[in-house]
Design a protein around this motif. Structure first.
Motif, short mmCIF file in Angstrom:
data_model
loop_
_atom_site.label_atom_id
_atom_site.label_comp_id
_atom_site.label_asym_id
_atom_site.label_seq_id
_atom_site.Cartn_x
_atom_site.Cartn_y
_atom_site.Cartn_z
N ALA A 68 15.51 3.36 -4.05
CA ALA A 68 14.30 4.13 -4.37
C ALA A 68 13.64 3.61 -5.64
O ALA A 68 12.41 3.46 -5.70
CB ALA A 68 14.64 5.61 -4.51
N ARG A 69 14.46 3.35 -6.67
CA ARG A 69 13.91 2.82 -7.93
C ARG A 69 13.28 1.45 -7.70
O ARG A 69 12.20 1.15 -8.21
CB ARG A 69 15.01 2.70 -8.99
CG ARG A 69 15.47 3.99 -9.59
CD ARG A 69 16.20 3.75 -10.92
NE ARG A 69 17.24 2.72 -10.83
CZ ARG A 69 18.48 2.94 -10.42
NH1 ARG A 69 18.84 4.14 -10.01
NH2 ARG A 69 19.37 1.95 -10.40
N PHE A 70 13.94 0.61 -6.94
CA PHE A 70 13.46 -0.74 -6.67
C PHE A 70 12.09 -0.69 -5.98
O PHE A 70 11.13 -1.35 -6.42
CB PHE A 70 14.48 -1.47 -5.80
CG PHE A 70 14.08 -2.88 -5.44
CD1 PHE A 70 14.23 -3.91 -6.34
CD2 PHE A 70 13.55 -3.17 -4.19
CE1 PHE A 70 13.86 -5.21 -6.01
CE2 PHE A 70 13.19 -4.46 -3.85
CZ PHE A 70 13.35 -5.49 -4.77
N ASP A 71 11.99 0.10 -4.92
CA ASP A 71 10.72 0.18 -4.18
C ASP A 71 9.61 0.75 -5.07
O ASP A 71 8.47 0.27 -5.04
CB ASP A 71 10.90 1.05 -2.94
CG ASP A 71 11.77 0.38 -1.88
OD1 ASP A 71 11.89 -0.86 -1.93
OD2 ASP A 71 12.32 1.09 -1.02
N ARG A 72 9.95 1.75 -5.88
CA ARG A 72 8.93 2.39 -6.72
C ARG A 72 8.41 1.44 -7.79
O ARG A 72 7.20 1.30 -7.99
CB ARG A 72 9.52 3.65 -7.37
CG ARG A 72 8.51 4.42 -8.24
CD ARG A 72 9.11 5.68 -8.82
NE ARG A 72 10.18 5.40 -9.76
CZ ARG A 72 11.47 5.66 -9.52
NH1 ARG A 72 11.83 6.22 -8.37
NH2 ARG A 72 12.40 5.38 -10.42
N GLU A 73 9.34 0.78 -8.49
CA GLU A 73 8.93 -0.10 -9.58
C GLU A 73 8.21 -1.35 -9.06
O GLU A 73 7.24 -1.82 -9.65
CB GLU A 73 10.15 -0.51 -10.41
CG GLU A 73 10.78 0.63 -11.19
CD GLU A 73 9.85 1.19 -12.26
OE1 GLU A 73 9.05 0.42 -12.82
OE2 GLU A 73 9.92 2.40 -12.51
N ILE A 74 8.69 -1.90 -7.94
CA ILE A 74 8.04 -3.08 -7.37
C ILE A 74 6.62 -2.75 -6.93
O ILE A 74 5.67 -3.52 -7.16
CB ILE A 74 8.85 -3.64 -6.19
CG1 ILE A 74 10.20 -4.20 -6.68
CG2 ILE A 74 8.07 -4.72 -5.45
CD1 ILE A 74 10.09 -5.36 -7.63
N ALA A 75 6.44 -1.58 -6.32
CA ALA A 75 5.09 -1.16 -5.89
C ALA A 75 4.17 -1.03 -7.09
O ALA A 75 2.99 -1.43 -7.04
CB ALA A 75 5.17 0.16 -5.13
N ALA A 76 4.70 -0.49 -8.20
CA ALA A 76 3.87 -0.35 -9.40
C ALA A 76 3.53 -1.71 -10.00
O ALA A 76 2.39 -1.97 -10.40
CB ALA A 76 4.61 0.51 -10.43
#
Length: 577
Positions: A68-76
């Motif tokens: 979840a952290r990976f997807d969120r930060e990469i999207a940002a």
């Protein structure tokens, strides 16, 4: 060289086996590795374009909350677009391991250059730092904090362009336990005091880290060192570092002041944002050049005066003439009174007269020394006046104390007095531009005055973003003349004041509105989503802090309607659909 890790190590024999592919990329060679993964040079199977491919350890995918952290930060991070930020291309999963791909930068890291050269000239340090400020401003405007700014995360292209990489990696790689318990994220040598306490990082935290990076570029060493990371962290919180100028005397004291302010323990004592910091940095070379020009002109003037003195009568001749003149005057007076007493005869002796004259001069000198304050006392009196509100006290400090000190000993007092004189010049310029408030303001005397007055009116109306934007744009027009330097200092002060007045979370409700629009779109309420996007464009199109948010609204509007929102600002919502 490409996007890098702080603890990359050279390739060993055990590293020779390369994966043939990662995602859609053929792997050409290994660029480096570290505790947070391995970076390869990849070539896209379809486009043949090169990219830096970072493969994360497979064990990370099993950590709670990592995906979840990976997807969120990469999207940002994908939203960040700036010439000084390494562009993120895509991300995915390959055989149980996560990866993401980035722009490949052919060059070296700042850490590599420092290891090779030790220190970097101060003008290049300013150039690099201004570029980093541009990257930080873009990230902070998008609500993203870097958290781990350091030399190994700064890439130098062959053309001298600096690019910042690894945005948000500290948050991506933070374990759930570490985050919940307020653990420390970052690199010890460049970590802000608040991060050292496990507190939430802010944009001022990134400015502290940039201050530490500037320090190591100028001096060849970080502001704090120690045997352990914990020792260094404690020093960031409680210790005082040696000033840059003490270690490297040729660094301008203006730059020393900027680094010291960036490294302030309290966040509120640092610069309000990266843009204001970049303005302060840009004005330093102009000040130094102007100072050197004035010193050159002064030296030429002194040389001319010395040349003229060489052809004047010698000092010994003047002394003889002066002594004869004093003796003759006394003698004439004595002859006129026709003295006949012993006292008169005694005073008729030249040597007695000289003795009396020397004794009188000595007494006058002693009395003068007793009643004359030392230079240190004069400086202290000037400082005391500067502690008072700007006004007559500041003018007296300049006229009676600071200027006389520079005239008496320029080399000794100019570094300490100049910062106060800069403040007084800004005050005097402000007084000249604005004066006292009257019922009917006189017409502006210049274009500069007109623009500043317009900005002040916007500020009075509460339109802070527009006021700051106007001042920022005007600043970019200024040159390097002494008048423009004074205006630059005034503009920086006003921009800083307005920035401090702007609440840090003022655009949070705009971000929340974008999220609501996404929800409406998913629920089929397209018209409500369109209304929100249109309103964001209408209200914030001229707000420099909201550029990314407006771009998002425009893009979503276009995807939903097939119509470019640009140029539709004045249409009603129903007509803009």
């Amino acid at each position: 060289m490409s996007t890098s890790e702080s603890d990359f190590h050279p390739e060993t024999e055990a590293d020779r086996e390369l994966p043939a592919t990662i995602g859609p990329y053929f792997i050409e060679r290994k660029l480096g590795s570290g505790g947070m993964g391995t970076v390869y040079l990849g070539r896209h199977q379809e486009t043949d374009e090169f990219a830096a491919v970072k493969l994360l350890p497979a064990s990370m995918a099993r950590e709670a909350g990592f995906v979840a952290r990976f997807d969120r930060e990469i999207a940002a991070m994908k939203q960040l677009t700036n010439p000084h930020i390494v562009e993120l291309y895509e991300n995915g999963e390959d055989l149980g391991s996560y990866f993401y791909t980035m722009e490949f930068v052919d060059g070296e890291t700042l850490a590599d250059r420092l290891e090779r050269e030790g220190r970097i000239p101060w003008r290049e340090v300013i150039d690099y730092s201004v570029q980093v400020c541009s990257a930080l401003k873009a990230a902070h405007n998008a609500g993203i904090i870097h958290r781990d700014l350091k030399p190994s995360n700064l890439l130098i292209g062959k053309d001298g362009t600096i690019k910042l990489t690894d945005f948000g990696v500290a948050q991506v790689f933070a374990s759930g336990k570490l985050t919940v318990t307020g653990g420390i994220l970052g690199t010890a040598e460049y970590m802000s005091p608040e991060q050292a306490q496990g507190k939430r990082a802010t944009k001022q935290s990134d400015l502290y880290s940039l201050g530490a990076v500037m320090y190591v570029m100028l001096t060849g060493r970080p502001p704090f060192t120690g045997k352990t990371a914990l020792d260094i962290i404690q020093k960031h919180r409680f210790s005082q570092f040696d000033s840059v100028k003490r270690l490297v005397p040729e660094v301008p004291f203006w730059l020393d002041e900027v680094v010291c302010q960036c490294l302030s323990k309290k966040q509120e004592d640092r610069y309000p944002d990266a843009y204001v910091l970049s303005l302060r940095l840009k004005e330093i070379p102009k000040k130094v050049d102007l100072k050197e020009q004035q010193e050159s002109e002064y030296s030429e003037l002194v040389g001319t005066a010395e040349t003229m003195a060489d052809v004047a009568p010698g000092a010994s001749l003047g002394d003889e003439v002066g002594g004869t003149l004093v003796r003759d005057l006394f003698r004439a007076q004595m002859d006129a009174e026709k003295p006949d007493s012993k006292l008169h005869r005694l005073l008729d002796n030249t040597w007695v007269l000289v003795g009396v004259l020397l004794l009188t001069c000595g007494l006058v000198y002693v009395l003068f020394r007793i009643n004359t304050p030392s230079q240190e006392q004069l400086f202290q009196r000037g400082e005391d006046l500067m502690d008072r509100p700007a006004g007559l006290a500041w003018e007296a400090a300049k006229k009676d104390y600071f200027l006389p000190l520079i005239e008496a000993d320029r080399e000794r007092w100019e570094p300490e007095v100049t910062p106060y004189l800069d403040q007084i010049e800004i005050y005097e310029l402000r007084k000249t531009l604005f004066g006292k408030a009257t019922k009917q303001q006189p017409a502006p005397k210049s274009e500069a005055e007109a623009i500043i007055l317009q900005a002040m009116e916007l500020r009075r109306q509460g339109r802070l973003a527009e006021a700051r934007s106007k001042l920022m744009a005007f600043y970019e027009l200024l040159g390097s003349s002494e008048e423009d330097q004074n205006l630059s200092a005034l503009l920086i002060q006003m921009i800083s004041e307005i920035t401090n007045e702007m609440p840090p979370d003022r655009l949070d409700y705009v971000r929340a509105a974008l999220e609501r629009a996404d929800t409406f779109l998913q629920e089929g309420q397209v018209e409500r989503a369109i209304a929100i996007w249109f309103s964001i464009k209408k209200l914030y199109d001229s707000d420099p802090d909201a550029v990314e948010l407006v771009d998002q609204a425009e893009l979503k509007y276009f995807k939903a309607t097939g119509v470019q929102l640009l140029g539709k600002e004045d249409l009603p919502i129903s007509d803009a659909k």
